[in-house]
Motif scaffolding. Structure first.
Motif, PDB file in Angstrom:
ATOM      1  N   ALA A  64       0.828  -1.212   0.000  1.00 29.57           N
ATOM      2  CA  ALA A  64       0.000   0.000   0.000  1.00 29.57           C
ATOM      3  C   ALA A  64       0.861   1.260   0.000  1.00 29.57           C
ATOM      4  O   ALA A  64       0.505   2.278  -0.615  1.00 29.57           O
ATOM      5  CB  ALA A  64      -0.928  -0.006   1.213  1.00 29.57           C
ATOM      6  N   LYS A  65       2.001   1.225   0.672  1.00 26.72           N
ATOM      7  CA  LYS A  65       2.888   2.382   0.735  1.00 26.72           C
ATOM      8  C   LYS A  65       3.695   2.567  -0.544  1.00 26.72           C
ATOM      9  O   LYS A  65       4.044   3.696  -0.908  1.00 26.72           O
ATOM     10  CB  LYS A  65       3.866   2.238   1.905  1.00 26.72           C
ATOM     11  CG  LYS A  65       3.238   2.239   3.283  1.00 26.72           C
ATOM     12  CD  LYS A  65       4.305   2.037   4.339  1.00 26.72           C
ATOM     13  CE  LYS A  65       3.716   1.949   5.736  1.00 26.72           C
ATOM     14  NZ  LYS A  65       4.780   1.664   6.756  1.00 26.72           N
ATOM     15  N   ASN A  66       4.002   1.461  -1.221  1.00 24.99           N
ATOM     16  CA  ASN A  66       4.951   1.524  -2.337  1.00 24.99           C
ATOM     17  C   ASN A  66       4.342   1.205  -3.699  1.00 24.99           C
ATOM     18  O   ASN A  66       5.064   1.158  -4.694  1.00 24.99           O
ATOM     19  CB  ASN A  66       6.109   0.552  -2.064  1.00 24.99           C
ATOM     20  CG  ASN A  66       6.916   0.954  -0.855  1.00 24.99           C
ATOM     21  OD1 ASN A  66       7.786   1.806  -0.925  1.00 24.99           O
ATOM     22  ND2 ASN A  66       6.622   0.328   0.294  1.00 24.99           N
ATOM     23  N   GLY A  67       3.026   0.972  -3.740  1.00 23.99           N
ATOM     24  CA  GLY A  67       2.372   0.720  -5.015  1.00 23.99           C
ATOM     25  C   GLY A  67       2.713  -0.621  -5.630  1.00 23.99           C
ATOM     26  O   GLY A  67       2.689  -0.770  -6.857  1.00 23.99           O
ATOM     27  N   SER A  68       3.040  -1.604  -4.799  1.00 21.00           N
ATOM     28  CA  SER A  68       3.374  -2.939  -5.295  1.00 21.00           C
ATOM     29  C   SER A  68       2.124  -3.817  -5.327  1.00 21.00           C
ATOM     30  O   SER A  68       1.058  -3.438  -4.841  1.00 21.00           O
ATOM     31  CB  SER A  68       4.433  -3.584  -4.391  1.00 21.00           C
ATOM     32  OG  SER A  68       5.550  -2.743  -4.234  1.00 21.00           O
ATOM     33  N   LEU A  69       2.282  -5.012  -5.904  1.00 21.67           N
ATOM     34  CA  LEU A  69       1.183  -5.972  -5.913  1.00 21.67           C
ATOM     35  C   LEU A  69       0.826  -6.380  -4.491  1.00 21.67           C
ATOM     36  O   LEU A  69       1.705  -6.535  -3.639  1.00 21.67           O
ATOM     37  CB  LEU A  69       1.583  -7.227  -6.688  1.00 21.67           C
ATOM     38  CG  LEU A  69       1.517  -7.207  -8.217  1.00 21.67           C
ATOM     39  CD1 LEU A  69       1.933  -8.568  -8.749  1.00 21.67           C
ATOM     40  CD2 LEU A  69       0.125  -6.855  -8.714  1.00 21.67           C
ATOM     41  N   LYS A  70      -0.469  -6.599  -4.248  1.00 21.25           N
ATOM     42  CA  LYS A  70      -0.877  -7.147  -2.963  1.00 21.25           C
ATOM     43  C   LYS A  70      -0.489  -8.622  -2.886  1.00 21.25           C
ATOM     44  O   LYS A  70      -0.258  -9.278  -3.901  1.00 21.25           O
ATOM     45  CB  LYS A  70      -2.383  -6.997  -2.783  1.00 21.25           C
ATOM     46  CG  LYS A  70      -2.855  -5.561  -2.594  1.00 21.25           C
ATOM     47  CD  LYS A  70      -4.354  -5.516  -2.343  1.00 21.25           C
ATOM     48  CE  LYS A  70      -4.821  -4.088  -2.100  1.00 21.25           C
ATOM     49  NZ  LYS A  70      -6.297  -4.015  -1.844  1.00 21.25           N
ATOM     50  N   TYR A  71      -0.453  -9.120  -1.679  1.00 18.62           N
ATOM     51  CA  TYR A  71      -0.038 -10.505  -1.447  1.00 18.62           C
ATOM     52  C   TYR A  71      -0.904 -11.485  -2.246  1.00 18.62           C
ATOM     53  O   TYR A  71      -0.390 -12.400  -2.890  1.00 18.62           O
ATOM     54  CB  TYR A  71      -0.139 -10.807   0.053  1.00 18.62           C
ATOM     55  CG  TYR A  71       0.420 -12.153   0.461  1.00 18.62           C
ATOM     56  CD1 TYR A  71       1.779 -12.324   0.697  1.00 18.62           C
ATOM     57  CD2 TYR A  71      -0.418 -13.253   0.644  1.00 18.62           C
ATOM     58  CE1 TYR A  71       2.296 -13.546   1.092  1.00 18.62           C
ATOM     59  CE2 TYR A  71       0.084 -14.484   1.036  1.00 18.62           C
ATOM     60  CZ  TYR A  71       1.447 -14.621   1.260  1.00 18.62           C
ATOM     61  OH  TYR A  71       1.944 -15.836   1.636  1.00 18.62           O
ATOM     62  N   SER A  72      -2.214 -11.280  -2.224  1.00 19.76           N
ATOM     63  CA  SER A  72      -3.134 -12.200  -2.904  1.00 19.76           C
ATOM     64  C   SER A  72      -3.089 -12.066  -4.423  1.00 19.76           C
ATOM     65  O   SER A  72      -3.622 -12.923  -5.134  1.00 19.76           O
ATOM     66  CB  SER A  72      -4.565 -11.968  -2.421  1.00 19.76           C
ATOM     67  OG  SER A  72      -4.972 -10.631  -2.702  1.00 19.76           O
ATOM     68  N   GLN A  73      -2.445 -11.003  -4.924  1.00 22.95           N
ATOM     69  CA  GLN A  73      -2.388 -10.782  -6.368  1.00 22.95           C
ATOM     70  C   GLN A  73      -1.159 -11.427  -7.013  1.00 22.95           C
ATOM     71  O   GLN A  73      -1.086 -11.505  -8.239  1.00 22.95           O
ATOM     72  CB  GLN A  73      -2.373  -9.277  -6.652  1.00 22.95           C
ATOM     73  CG  GLN A  73      -3.652  -8.561  -6.263  1.00 22.95           C
ATOM     74  CD  GLN A  73      -3.533  -7.051  -6.422  1.00 22.95           C
ATOM     75  OE1 GLN A  73      -2.454  -6.475  -6.229  1.00 22.95           O
ATOM     76  NE2 GLN A  73      -4.636  -6.414  -6.786  1.00 22.95           N
ATOM     77  N   VAL A  74      -0.225 -11.885  -6.200  1.00 19.74           N
ATOM     78  CA  VAL A  74       1.045 -12.375  -6.736  1.00 19.74           C
ATOM     79  C   VAL A  74       0.859 -13.630  -7.582  1.00 19.74           C
ATOM     80  O   VAL A  74       1.360 -13.720  -8.710  1.00 19.74           O
ATOM     81  CB  VAL A  74       2.045 -12.628  -5.588  1.00 19.74           C
ATOM     82  CG1 VAL A  74       3.265 -13.420  -6.093  1.00 19.74           C
ATOM     83  CG2 VAL A  74       2.497 -11.321  -4.969  1.00 19.74           C
ATOM     84  N   ILE A  75       0.138 -14.632  -7.065  1.00 16.48           N
ATOM     85  CA  ILE A  75      -0.033 -15.885  -7.812  1.00 16.48           C
ATOM     86  C   ILE A  75      -0.814 -15.655  -9.105  1.00 16.48           C
ATOM     87  O   ILE A  75      -0.369 -16.114 -10.179  1.00 16.48           O
ATOM     88  CB  ILE A  75      -0.714 -16.955  -6.922  1.00 16.48           C
ATOM     89  CG1 ILE A  75       0.205 -17.336  -5.751  1.00 16.48           C
ATOM     90  CG2 ILE A  75      -1.066 -18.196  -7.750  1.00 16.48           C
ATOM     91  CD1 ILE A  75      -0.412 -18.325  -4.776  1.00 16.48           C
ATOM     92  N   PRO A  76      -1.965 -14.945  -9.085  1.00 22.34           N
ATOM     93  CA  PRO A  76      -2.666 -14.677 -10.351  1.00 22.34           C
ATOM     94  C   PRO A  76      -1.811 -13.882 -11.343  1.00 22.34           C
ATOM     95  O   PRO A  76      -1.868 -14.146 -12.553  1.00 22.34           O
ATOM     96  CB  PRO A  76      -3.887 -13.861  -9.906  1.00 22.34           C
ATOM     97  CG  PRO A  76      -4.112 -14.247  -8.497  1.00 22.34           C
ATOM     98  CD  PRO A  76      -2.744 -14.466  -7.931  1.00 22.34           C
TER      99      PRO A  76
END
Length: 557
Positions: A234-246
């Motif tokens: 959320a602070k750095n604009g990265s993928l969320k944890y649940s979005q990594v596998i998809p």
């Protein structure tokens, strides 16, 4: 063959060596030797690379099982051979002495020349370079990203930035700090004596503390990795944890849910070898290790087992915390679609970074970062110790320049050799900064070939040097010399590993072992070594010295 040393100082006419004593002091304890080998194995950096690269390449492999297999194999084959030799012939130069006396002088020379040149002209400079372009920036970016202190990220970018000075455009800060580190280590090795081994203990404590912090965070807060990652994202604009596998699946990765494969598990062994295959450093300084007959087994065989256990614990905790599917996916994205992952500063998702997400304590983050920097950097003094002991052994045998093999009477260290290594380390540092292809050099094929040769020497040891082997204990298993069994196992296992590095494109590409630059450098080193050996034979023959007689004796202590 006898084990009679030279009989008088000053290399008189009846001596086959340039002098009857090295001038070194036996001041390395069993624990010093163990720490030296542990730093050489570098379980911290090794665990990061294993968990960051291998799962996506061979998703069906079981990481923990691979670590167990690799650790047991290396402990009771190659490192057992090294231990037997080091206990029986505790001399400077280690495997140079072992192979030249148990097999043939030319083979011992070529092995040590290959190993020594890589150490002298590459690894001494590489360690400072790698620490400053990888470990230090990663620590700074991690602290800045986790705490929101963007000054850390700016400092990391500043370290890596190129500047123009004296008309030369390059990474001047990397060169400056790398030079300072190389010179400081050189001074410590020259004047330190016992002080160096005390400093090594303190640095190891800091490095080990980083491992303990990482393990502690994984144990105490491993179940909250997802929440910690999302807070960071959320602070750095990265993928969320649940979005990594998809995201990995969308990018073309199909191994997230791969089922267990024993063949994939075996294909993970090169990464395990990268850790547990490098516990032989104390053999190279064998003339300085106290009670070598006991210390070397503990430092090498015991060292491999201890570090293999630590590696297995780290891998187990990491996979339990994030899950195999997520780990494989994040690794795939980092390697193939880092823009989709969106980590700041191109930061790799190593286990040290993932662990750091679970705390905002700046002190813990700093200790974690400093520890991993020490792990990355300690290869410098270890490389110098081994390289200078090769040169010392060459000087004693007259196969190399005697000036590089002299030990200063006041400080009891090979001052000229250490200075020479520092200069060559600076040249390597400059090359790595200014020539991008230099970082692609891979010495693994040359190193594995050398280890195979040591294993072959182990098979020959009880038969070619029977008196020395029996005097050292002459251990047998079911009537067969234990070192023969260990050597045979080493030849088989390391031979298979060598083939694997060559024929498997995924592995050879990852470790750069078959890159044109690596192959050309390796072949060039071998060719130069052959010419040097022939030249040394002819030069000494003209002076009335028969090197073959020298190699029939064990060098002095």
């Amino acid at each position: 063959m006898t084990s009679t040393p030279a009989r008088a100082t000053g290399a008189p006419q009846d001596s086959n060596f340039t002098r009857n004593a090295t001038g070194l002091v036996r001041e390395v304890s069993m624990w010093d030797a163990l720490i030296m080998n542990t730093l050489g194995m570098n379980v911290a950096v090794g665990s990061v690379l294993l968990l960051q690269q291998a799962p996506a390449i061979f998703p069906g492999g079981n990481l923990v099982l691979a670590v167990i297999i690799g650790t047991v194999i290396m402990a009771f084959t190659l490192l057992w051979v090294y231990s037997e030799f080091a206990a029986a012939m505790p001399r400077s130069g280690g495997d140079y002495v072992f192979v030249s006396r148990a097999l043939h002088p030319f083979l011992g020379w070529l092995l040590s020349w290959s190993q020594g040149v890589w150490l002298i002209f590459f690894w001494i400079g590489f360690n400072a370079w790698f620490a400053l372009v990888s470990a230090v920036p990663a620590a700074m970016i991690t602290i800045g990203s986790v705490t929101g202190g963007h000054g850390w990220i700016s400092a990391a970018n500043g370290l890596l930035a190129q500047h123009t000075f004296l008309g030369i455009h390059m990474q001047w800060y990397v060169f400056l700090f790398g030079t300072v580190l190389n010179v400081l280590f050189a001074l410590l090795l020259i004047f330190g004596g016992r002080v160096y081994w005390r400093v090594q203990k303190w640095l190891f404590l800091l490095a080990g503390l980083a491992i303990l912090i990482m393990v502690g965070l994984l144990i105490a807060r491993g179940t909250s990795v997802g929440a910690s990652w999302d807070s960071f994202a959320a602070k750095n604009g990265s993928l969320k944890y649940s979005q990594v596998i998809p995201a990995a699946q969308a990018a073309g990765f199909h191994g997230a849910n791969a089922s267990f494969s024993f063949s994939d598990t075996l294909l993970l062994l090169p990464w395990v070898f990268f850790v547990v295959g490098y516990a032989q450093g104390s053999a190279q300084i064998g003339g300085e290790v106290k009670r070598a007959s006991r210390s070397q087994y503990f430092a090498m065989v015991g060292g491999v087992l201890i570090n293999g256990l630590v590696l297995a614990v780290i891998v187990l905790l990491a996979t339990h915390a994030v899950g195999s599917s997520w780990l494989r996916s994040v690794d795939y994205l980092a390697a193939n679609a880092p823009d989709k992952l969106g980590l700041p500063g191109g930061l790799p998702p190593g286990i040290n970074f993932i662990s750091a997400l679970m705390t905002h304590n700046v002190i813990l983050l700093a200790l974690l970062g400093i520890g991993f920097v020490i792990w990355a950097l300690m290869g410098t003094p270890l490389s110098e110790l081994q390289a200078t002991r090769y040169m010392l052994a060459w000087g004693l045998d007259r196969s190399g320049p005697q000036a590089l093999g002299r030990v200063n009477d006041k400080v009891h260290t090979p001052v000229v050799a250490i200075v020479f290594c520092t200069v060559t380390g600076e040249l390597a540092l400059l090359a790595l900064i200014n020539i991008p292809q230099a970082s692609l050099l891979g010495a693994l094929l040359a190193q594995i070939a050398a280890f195979i040769l040591v294993s072959v020497a182990g098979i020959a040891f009880p038969y070619r040097l029977k008196d020395i082997w029996e005097a050292a204990g002459g251990r047998r298993i079911l009537g067969v010399p234990a070192v023969v069994l260990a050597g045979a196992g080493g030849v088989i296992c390391l031979g298979a590993l060598l083939v694997l590095f060559i024929v498997n494109k995924s592995i050879s590409t990852q470790f750069a072992v078959t890159a044109h630059l690596s192959v050309e450098f390796m072949l060039g080193v071998v060719a130069a070594g052959v010419l040097w050996y022939v030249g040394a034979l002819l030069y000494n023959r003209r002076r009335g010295v028969n090197l073959n007689l020298t190699y029939k004796e064990i060098p002095p202590e």
